[in-house]
Design a protein around this motif. Structure first.
Motif, PDB file in Angstrom:
ATOM      1  N   CYS A  28     -22.343 -15.377  46.734  1.00 42.85           N
ATOM      2  CA  CYS A  28     -21.009 -15.686  47.246  1.00 42.85           C
ATOM      3  C   CYS A  28     -21.032 -17.095  47.830  1.00 42.85           C
ATOM      4  O   CYS A  28     -21.787 -17.377  48.767  1.00 42.85           O
ATOM      5  CB  CYS A  28     -20.596 -14.677  48.321  1.00 42.85           C
ATOM      6  N   GLN A  29     -20.244 -17.964  47.247  1.00 43.83           N
ATOM      7  CA  GLN A  29     -20.133 -19.338  47.727  1.00 43.83           C
ATOM      8  C   GLN A  29     -19.001 -19.385  48.749  1.00 43.83           C
ATOM      9  O   GLN A  29     -17.868 -19.008  48.439  1.00 43.83           O
ATOM     10  CB  GLN A  29     -19.837 -20.284  46.564  1.00 43.83           C
TER      11      GLN A  29
ATOM     12  N   HIS B 130     -11.610 -21.893  36.481  1.00 40.30           N
ATOM     13  CA  HIS B 130     -12.960 -21.328  36.471  1.00 40.30           C
ATOM     14  C   HIS B 130     -12.964 -20.237  35.398  1.00 40.30           C
ATOM     15  O   HIS B 130     -12.607 -19.102  35.654  1.00 40.30           O
ATOM     16  CB  HIS B 130     -13.322 -20.770  37.850  1.00 40.30           C
TER      17      HIS B 130
ATOM     18  N   LYS C 145     -14.381 -16.810  37.108  1.00 43.15           N
ATOM     19  CA  LYS C 145     -14.572 -16.553  38.540  1.00 43.15           C
ATOM     20  C   LYS C 145     -13.233 -16.667  39.260  1.00 43.15           C
ATOM     21  O   LYS C 145     -12.497 -17.632  39.060  1.00 43.15           O
ATOM     22  CB  LYS C 145     -15.530 -17.578  39.153  1.00 43.15           C
TER      23      LYS C 145
ATOM     24  N   GLU D 282     -11.107 -17.277  42.818  1.00 44.76           N
ATOM     25  CA  GLU D 282     -11.316 -18.208  43.927  1.00 44.76           C
ATOM     26  C   GLU D 282     -10.259 -17.901  44.980  1.00 44.76           C
ATOM     27  O   GLU D 282      -9.095 -17.696  44.640  1.00 44.76           O
ATOM     28  CB  GLU D 282     -11.163 -19.630  43.393  1.00 44.76           C
TER      29      GLU D 282
ATOM     30  N   PRO E 143      -9.489 -15.617  37.718  1.00 48.47           N
ATOM     31  CA  PRO E 143     -10.268 -16.477  36.824  1.00 48.47           C
ATOM     32  C   PRO E 143      -9.402 -17.052  35.710  1.00 48.47           C
ATOM     33  O   PRO E 143      -8.477 -16.402  35.219  1.00 48.47           O
ATOM     34  CB  PRO E 143     -11.314 -15.526  36.225  1.00 48.47           C
TER      35      PRO E 143
ATOM     36  N   LYS F 205     -15.762 -18.008  46.542  1.00 50.82           N
ATOM     37  CA  LYS F 205     -15.786 -17.654  45.124  1.00 50.82           C
ATOM     38  C   LYS F 205     -17.180 -17.149  44.788  1.00 50.82           C
ATOM     39  O   LYS F 205     -18.151 -17.443  45.503  1.00 50.82           O
ATOM     40  CB  LYS F 205     -15.386 -18.834  44.240  1.00 50.82           C
ATOM     41  N   PRO F 206     -17.294 -16.400  43.693  1.00 49.81           N
ATOM     42  CA  PRO F 206     -18.604 -15.883  43.321  1.00 49.81           C
ATOM     43  C   PRO F 206     -19.572 -17.014  42.969  1.00 49.81           C
ATOM     44  O   PRO F 206     -19.173 -18.049  42.445  1.00 49.81           O
ATOM     45  CB  PRO F 206     -18.335 -15.033  42.086  1.00 49.81           C
TER      46      PRO F 206
ATOM     47  N   TYR G 152     -23.426 -21.295  42.072  1.00 47.66           N
ATOM     48  CA  TYR G 152     -22.750 -22.543  41.748  1.00 47.66           C
ATOM     49  C   TYR G 152     -23.606 -23.301  40.745  1.00 47.66           C
ATOM     50  O   TYR G 152     -24.749 -23.651  41.020  1.00 47.66           O
ATOM     51  CB  TYR G 152     -22.536 -23.375  43.005  1.00 47.66           C
TER      52      TYR G 152
ATOM     53  N   ASP H  96     -19.261 -25.015  36.572  1.00 44.86           N
ATOM     54  CA  ASP H  96     -18.464 -24.418  37.648  1.00 44.86           C
ATOM     55  C   ASP H  96     -16.980 -24.455  37.355  1.00 44.86           C
ATOM     56  O   ASP H  96     -16.250 -23.524  37.662  1.00 44.86           O
ATOM     57  CB  ASP H  96     -18.743 -25.126  38.976  1.00 44.86           C
ATOM     58  N   LYS H  97     -16.510 -25.532  36.776  1.00 40.00           N
ATOM     59  CA  LYS H  97     -15.079 -25.637  36.509  1.00 40.00           C
ATOM     60  C   LYS H  97     -14.842 -26.367  35.207  1.00 40.00           C
ATOM     61  O   LYS H  97     -15.617 -27.219  34.805  1.00 40.00           O
ATOM     62  CB  LYS H  97     -14.341 -26.300  37.667  1.00 40.00           C
TER      63      LYS H  97
END
Length: 168
Positions: A36-37, A54, A59, A61, A100, A119-120, A123, A128-129
């Protein structure tokens, strides 16, 4: 344990004000590998957050305002603004949970704004994106024009939380 208090938010906002990107994050997680970020993001009104999603891997957010006012912009696949949600500390709309794969960006509306993000993990910087191909890269001369476009969308688009005093 880390205490999140007004002084921490003020210090982070002051750091954001002094950076060239006009934003600063503070990771609360201990490693990019954490499942978990969790982080704090401080933004200034002249920062440009390139629209992104994401998707790979998918993911969700979540954003929750801790200080100031911001707008979440949601875009369709072609880059048209599909929704604008004002959110801010103390307002009726405090944040949003983004599924997501949804194209989105944040526009800061008040100096010293800070939001909590979760976000999950893990990383992975390279995946990531997905940045929107229809929006300019950060740092390009066109990014200022695109930020102005997003600000106009905030001013003009009706949507959830768009009442004039929604984030006062």
């Amino acid at each position: 344990m880390r205490i999140i208090d007004e002084q921490l938010l003020k210090d982070l906002a002051d750091q954001a004000r002094r950076t060239p990107r006009r934003r600063k994050n503070l990771n609360l997680h201990t490693s990019y590998g954490d499942p978990c970020q969790r982080l704090l993001n401080a933004l200034e009104p002249d920062t440009y957050v390139r629209p992104h999603r994401h998707l790979t891997p998918p993911k969700p957010e979540s954003f929750v305002a801790l200080r100031g006012r911001m707008a979440l912009l949601v875009f369709d696949e072609g880059g048209a603004v599909a929704d604008v949600v004002l959110f801010g500390a103390g307002g009726p709309v405090l944040g949003a949970d983004i599924p997501p794969g949804v194209w989105h960006s944040i526009v800061c509306l008040e100096r010293g704004s800070v939001f909590f993000e979760a976000k999950p993990g893990p990383y992975e910087p390279l995946s990531d994106k997905d940045f929107a191909p229809w929006a300019p890269e950060e740092g390009r001369p066109e990014s200022g024009e695109y930020l102005a476009f997003m600000r106009r969308a905030v001013d003009e688009m009706p949507g959830p939380g768009k009442a004039p005093d929604s984030c006062a």
